[in-house]
Motif scaffolding. Structure first.
Motif, PDB file in Angstrom:
ATOM      1  N   TYR A 209      49.476 -44.416  18.415  1.00 61.15           N
ATOM      2  CA  TYR A 209      49.135 -43.186  17.890  1.00 61.15           C
ATOM      3  C   TYR A 209      47.410 -42.965  17.570  1.00 61.15           C
ATOM      4  N   ILE A 210      46.720 -41.902  18.119  1.00 59.03           N
ATOM      5  CA  ILE A 210      45.178 -42.178  18.087  1.00 59.03           C
ATOM      6  C   ILE A 210      44.867 -41.016  16.751  1.00 59.03           C
ATOM      7  N   SER A 211      44.533 -41.905  15.687  1.00 60.27           N
ATOM      8  CA  SER A 211      44.182 -41.298  14.397  1.00 60.27           C
ATOM      9  C   SER A 211      42.634 -41.229  14.444  1.00 60.27           C
ATOM     10  N   SER A 212      42.132 -41.106  13.223  1.00 60.61           N
ATOM     11  CA  SER A 212      40.715 -40.876  13.028  1.00 60.61           C
ATOM     12  C   SER A 212      40.159 -41.870  11.765  1.00 60.61           C
ATOM     13  N   ILE A 213      39.064 -42.163  11.917  1.00 61.49           N
ATOM     14  CA  ILE A 213      38.436 -42.847  10.661  1.00 61.49           C
ATOM     15  C   ILE A 213      38.162 -42.058   9.641  1.00 61.49           C
ATOM     16  N   GLY A 214      38.483 -40.566   9.880  1.00 64.08           N
ATOM     17  CA  GLY A 214      38.303 -39.838   8.888  1.00 64.08           C
ATOM     18  C   GLY A 214      39.456 -39.692   7.601  1.00 64.08           C
ATOM     19  N   VAL A 215      40.523 -40.395   8.120  1.00 60.31           N
ATOM     20  CA  VAL A 215      41.622 -40.729   6.962  1.00 60.31           C
ATOM     21  C   VAL A 215      41.207 -41.393   5.621  1.00 60.31           C
ATOM     22  N   PHE A 216      39.906 -41.984   5.729  1.00 58.94           N
ATOM     23  CA  PHE A 216      39.359 -42.548   4.442  1.00 58.94           C
ATOM     24  C   PHE A 216      38.560 -41.503   3.682  1.00 58.94           C
ATOM     25  N   GLY A 217      37.889 -40.789   4.479  1.00 63.93           N
ATOM     26  CA  GLY A 217      37.127 -39.618   3.523  1.00 63.93           C
ATOM     27  C   GLY A 217      35.997 -40.565   2.988  1.00 63.93           C
ATOM     28  N   GLY A 218      35.354 -41.436   3.707  1.00 68.11           N
ATOM     29  CA  GLY A 218      34.510 -42.423   3.043  1.00 68.11           C
ATOM     30  C   GLY A 218      33.227 -41.901   2.202  1.00 68.11           C
ATOM     31  N   GLN A 219      33.027 -42.071   0.919  1.00 67.26           N
ATOM     32  CA  GLN A 219      31.947 -41.824   0.182  1.00 67.26           C
ATOM     33  C   GLN A 219      31.054 -42.544  -0.392  1.00 67.26           C
ATOM     34  N   PRO A 220      30.018 -42.341  -0.640  1.00 66.18           N
ATOM     35  CA  PRO A 220      28.875 -43.127  -1.206  1.00 66.18           C
ATOM     36  C   PRO A 220      29.558 -43.995  -2.608  1.00 66.18           C
ATOM     37  N   GLY A 221      29.352 -45.450  -2.393  1.00 61.66           N
ATOM     38  CA  GLY A 221      30.043 -46.185  -3.389  1.00 61.66           C
ATOM     39  C   GLY A 221      31.375 -46.669  -3.026  1.00 61.66           C
ATOM     40  N   ASP A 222      31.998 -46.330  -2.082  1.00 60.13           N
ATOM     41  CA  ASP A 222      33.152 -46.871  -1.390  1.00 60.13           C
ATOM     42  C   ASP A 222      33.220 -48.250  -0.909  1.00 60.13           C
ATOM     43  N   PRO A 223      34.114 -48.958  -0.895  1.00 68.23           N
ATOM     44  CA  PRO A 223      34.308 -50.316  -0.255  1.00 68.23           C
ATOM     45  C   PRO A 223      33.999 -49.961   1.022  1.00 68.23           C
ATOM     46  N   VAL A 224      33.785 -51.228   1.845  1.00 66.10           N
ATOM     47  CA  VAL A 224      33.806 -51.297   3.288  1.00 66.10           C
ATOM     48  C   VAL A 224      35.199 -51.427   3.948  1.00 66.10           C
ATOM     49  N   TYR A 225      35.908 -50.214   4.200  1.00 66.98           N
ATOM     50  CA  TYR A 225      37.309 -50.381   4.706  1.00 66.98           C
ATOM     51  C   TYR A 225      37.709 -51.004   5.871  1.00 66.98           C
ATOM     52  N   SER A 226      38.875 -51.876   5.642  1.00 65.66           N
ATOM     53  CA  SER A 226      39.062 -52.529   6.947  1.00 65.66           C
ATOM     54  C   SER A 226      40.391 -52.057   7.601  1.00 65.66           C
ATOM     55  N   GLU A 227      40.801 -52.655   8.727  1.00 65.02           N
ATOM     56  CA  GLU A 227      41.873 -52.056   9.565  1.00 65.02           C
ATOM     57  C   GLU A 227      43.122 -52.104   8.457  1.00 65.02           C
ATOM     58  N   SER A 228      43.274 -52.819   7.548  1.00 63.55           N
ATOM     59  CA  SER A 228      44.483 -52.978   6.685  1.00 63.55           C
ATOM     60  C   SER A 228      44.365 -52.020   5.513  1.00 63.55           C
ATOM     61  N   ASP A 229      43.196 -51.359   5.264  1.00 58.82           N
ATOM     62  CA  ASP A 229      43.168 -50.538   4.149  1.00 58.82           C
ATOM     63  C   ASP A 229      43.846 -48.918   4.557  1.00 58.82           C
ATOM     64  N   HIS A 230      44.143 -48.257   3.198  1.00 57.29           N
ATOM     65  CA  HIS A 230      44.626 -46.948   3.544  1.00 57.29           C
ATOM     66  C   HIS A 230      44.227 -46.295   2.292  1.00 57.29           C
ATOM     67  N   ALA A 231      43.774 -44.977   2.778  1.00 55.13           N
ATOM     68  CA  ALA A 231      43.401 -44.052   1.697  1.00 55.13           C
ATOM     69  C   ALA A 231      44.665 -43.898   0.503  1.00 55.13           C
ATOM     70  N   THR A 232      44.113 -43.497  -0.773  1.00 49.78           N
ATOM     71  CA  THR A 232      44.991 -43.235  -1.782  1.00 49.78           C
ATOM     72  C   THR A 232      45.434 -41.849  -1.768  1.00 49.78           C
ATOM     73  N   LEU A 233      46.309 -41.565  -2.637  1.00 47.69           N
ATOM     74  CA  LEU A 233      46.864 -40.016  -2.412  1.00 47.69           C
ATOM     75  C   LEU A 233      45.930 -39.144  -3.067  1.00 47.69           C
ATOM     76  N   LYS A 234      45.266 -39.820  -4.103  1.00 46.37           N
ATOM     77  CA  LYS A 234      44.151 -38.925  -4.813  1.00 46.37           C
ATOM     78  C   LYS A 234      43.090 -38.658  -3.789  1.00 46.37           C
ATOM     79  N   ARG A 235      42.658 -39.621  -2.931  1.00 49.03           N
ATOM     80  CA  ARG A 235      41.499 -39.396  -1.933  1.00 49.03           C
ATOM     81  C   ARG A 235      41.917 -38.375  -1.014  1.00 49.03           C
ATOM     82  N   VAL A 236      43.333 -38.443  -0.579  1.00 52.05           N
ATOM     83  CA  VAL A 236      43.883 -37.702   0.500  1.00 52.05           C
ATOM     84  C   VAL A 236      43.602 -36.234   0.037  1.00 52.05           C
TER      85      VAL A 236
END
Length: 457
Positions: A209-236
């Motif tokens: 499956y070809i997804s997108s790095i946009g699934v994190f919705g990275g914002q200033p102050g966020d950690p540097v997300y790794s491959e094993s990370d997933h966005a929280t329901l609140k962020r989604v």
């Protein structure tokens, strides 16, 4: 839904309705957002049908094997990423059949097949310098529609594909920065469900499956997300409808994996031009932004713009990595990959400098002035650059933010293949600008600058 998101939706709808001659469909899409200002129950959205699970007794194709996958099913082959993935499949799997699911609209069966084939060849033709005619002919067309049940296929064809396909690469999606989640759900989420169903029927397949790095919705102050990370329901909840559809599909794929399906996921960042040819996606936001700067003769370079990171990776790297990871032996913990830049950070201010040194007149200005100039130009009927740009750029706060993401695990998995992210530097952008000028996307340079050059693939 958060108040700020509602305000943003209302502002966007007002901006759209102030734009004369905008397609009624675009106005309808924007207005529909106001009708969907309720929380989406994503916990329900990520529940996969119980019947979708592999049957171990039916056998499976698993890498590595002496033989490569005999039959590959690819979606989204007529898109920018998809056609480069198709090219890579044709080059890397010379003995395999490559089936491409292509939409053809409302036509009779014979006409639909011809239209779908024509759409595919239209995208493949510019890549022919790297492909022999015999390789192009191996790209077979299956007429279908991602937004329809069973992918728009009749039961017999769906069953036939489930019996003979070894590998599914799901790249197809409806891409829109304006449409809400429910407007994209059929094409982007239900298609994933149908392809997972196909992958679990008969012989078990590998599903990429070809997804997108946009699934994190990275914002200033966020950690540097790794491959094993997933966005929280609140962020989604505050992501764009497109990113929400990608996140939901990821969760469905992960659930299928827990049930025993062999799955992999890649998350590309913004996918830029080919390293050699400069061939680019004509409709991504960076292309529109560069065209808008050249057209208006000004660029936002003040605080909040000049230092904005542009997370760009070349399409040749993305396509090569996707194909390699799709057919490689991977540990269970190595199933999600980040295809992001690993070299020096590319800043918007650098791109503006490259554009100026290539012979384009660019006057520095602040973001507010630039945004106002874009909005004013968008009022002109027939302006196909600033009109979409006015819908993409935030109303305030500067250019879109590109977060930083880890990709060390992915790079380690690619190490033996020799596949590396391309260097994003001034020569890369000169090739990019040359391609756009050749295609009529940029005007000729106004002043003599360094020569614009690009190469055949």
């Amino acid at each position: 839904m958060p108040v700020q998101q509602i305000i943003t939706y209302v502002q966007n709808v007002k901006a759209i309705n102030r734009t004369p001659n905008l397609l009624e469909e675009e106005k309808s899409v924007a207005s529909s957002k106001l009708k969907l200002l309720t929380e989406i129950d994503f916990e329900k959205e990520i529940v996969l049908e119980e019947s979708i699970r592999p049957d171990p007794s039916q056998g499976r194709w698993l890498p590595p094997q002496k033989d490569k996958p005999s039959v590959v099913l690819l979606t989204g082959a007529t898109g920018f990423i998809g056609v480069h993935v198709l090219r890579q499949l044709l080059l890397c799997l010379p003995q395999s059949r490559i089936l491409c699911l292509v939409r053809a609209g409302n036509s009779d069966e014979d006409t639909a097949g011809k239209l779908a084939r024509s759409r595919l060849l239209q995208q493949l033709t510019p890549l022919i310098p790297a492909l022999r005619e015999s390789e192009v002919l191996r790209a077979e067309v299956i007429v279908g529609d991602l937004a329809l049940p069973r992918l728009g296929l009749n039961p017999e064809l769906f069953k036939e594909l489930s019996d003979k396909v070894d590998l599914v690469i799901h790249n197809g999606a409806e891409v829109s920065s304006a449409k809400p989640y429910y407007a994209l759900r059929a094409a982007n989420v239900q298609s994933t469900v149908e392809l997972l169903r196909l992958s679990c029927c008969g012989r078990t397949k590998r599903f990429h499956y070809i997804s997108s790095i946009g699934v994190f919705g990275g914002q200033p102050g966020d950690p540097v997300y790794s491959e094993s990370d997933h966005a929280t329901l609140k962020r989604v909840q505050v992501l764009s409808g497109y990113s929400q559809s990608k996140w939901v599909s990821e969760q469905l794929v992960l659930e299928a994996s827990r049930r025993g399906l062999d799955t992999t996921i890649t998350r590309p960042s913004l996918v830029g031009p080919h390293i050699s040819t400069g061939r680019c996606n004509h409709t991504d936001w960076l292309c529109y932004l560069i065209r808008g700067v050249a057209q208006l003769g000004m660029a936002p370079t003040g605080p909040g713009s000049e230092d904005k990171r542009i997370g760009l990776v070349s399409v040749d790297y993305v396509a090569a990595a996707i194909v390699h990871l799709s057919i490689s032996e991977l540990d269970k913990k190595e199933r999600i990959h980040h295809l992001v830049s690993s070299g020096p950070v590319c800043l918007w201010g650098d791109i503006v400098s490259y554009l100026a040194s290539s012979g384009y007149k660019v006057k520095p200005t602040d973001y507010k002035t630039f945004r106002s100039a874009v909005s004013e130009a968008a009022q002109s009927a027939g302006d196909l650059v600033t009109r979409p740009l006015s819908l993409i750029l935030p109303l305030s706060g500067g250019l879109p933010f590109s977060h930083l993401y880890q990709s060390q695990a992915t790079l380690s998995r690619l190490q033996s293949s020799g596949i590396r992210p391309s260097v994003i530097d001034d020569m890369y952008f000169r090739s990019y600008f040359a391609y756009m000028a050749e295609q009529g996307l940029l005007p000729p340079p106004l002043t003599p600058g360094s020569p614009l050059t690009h190469q055949l693939e």
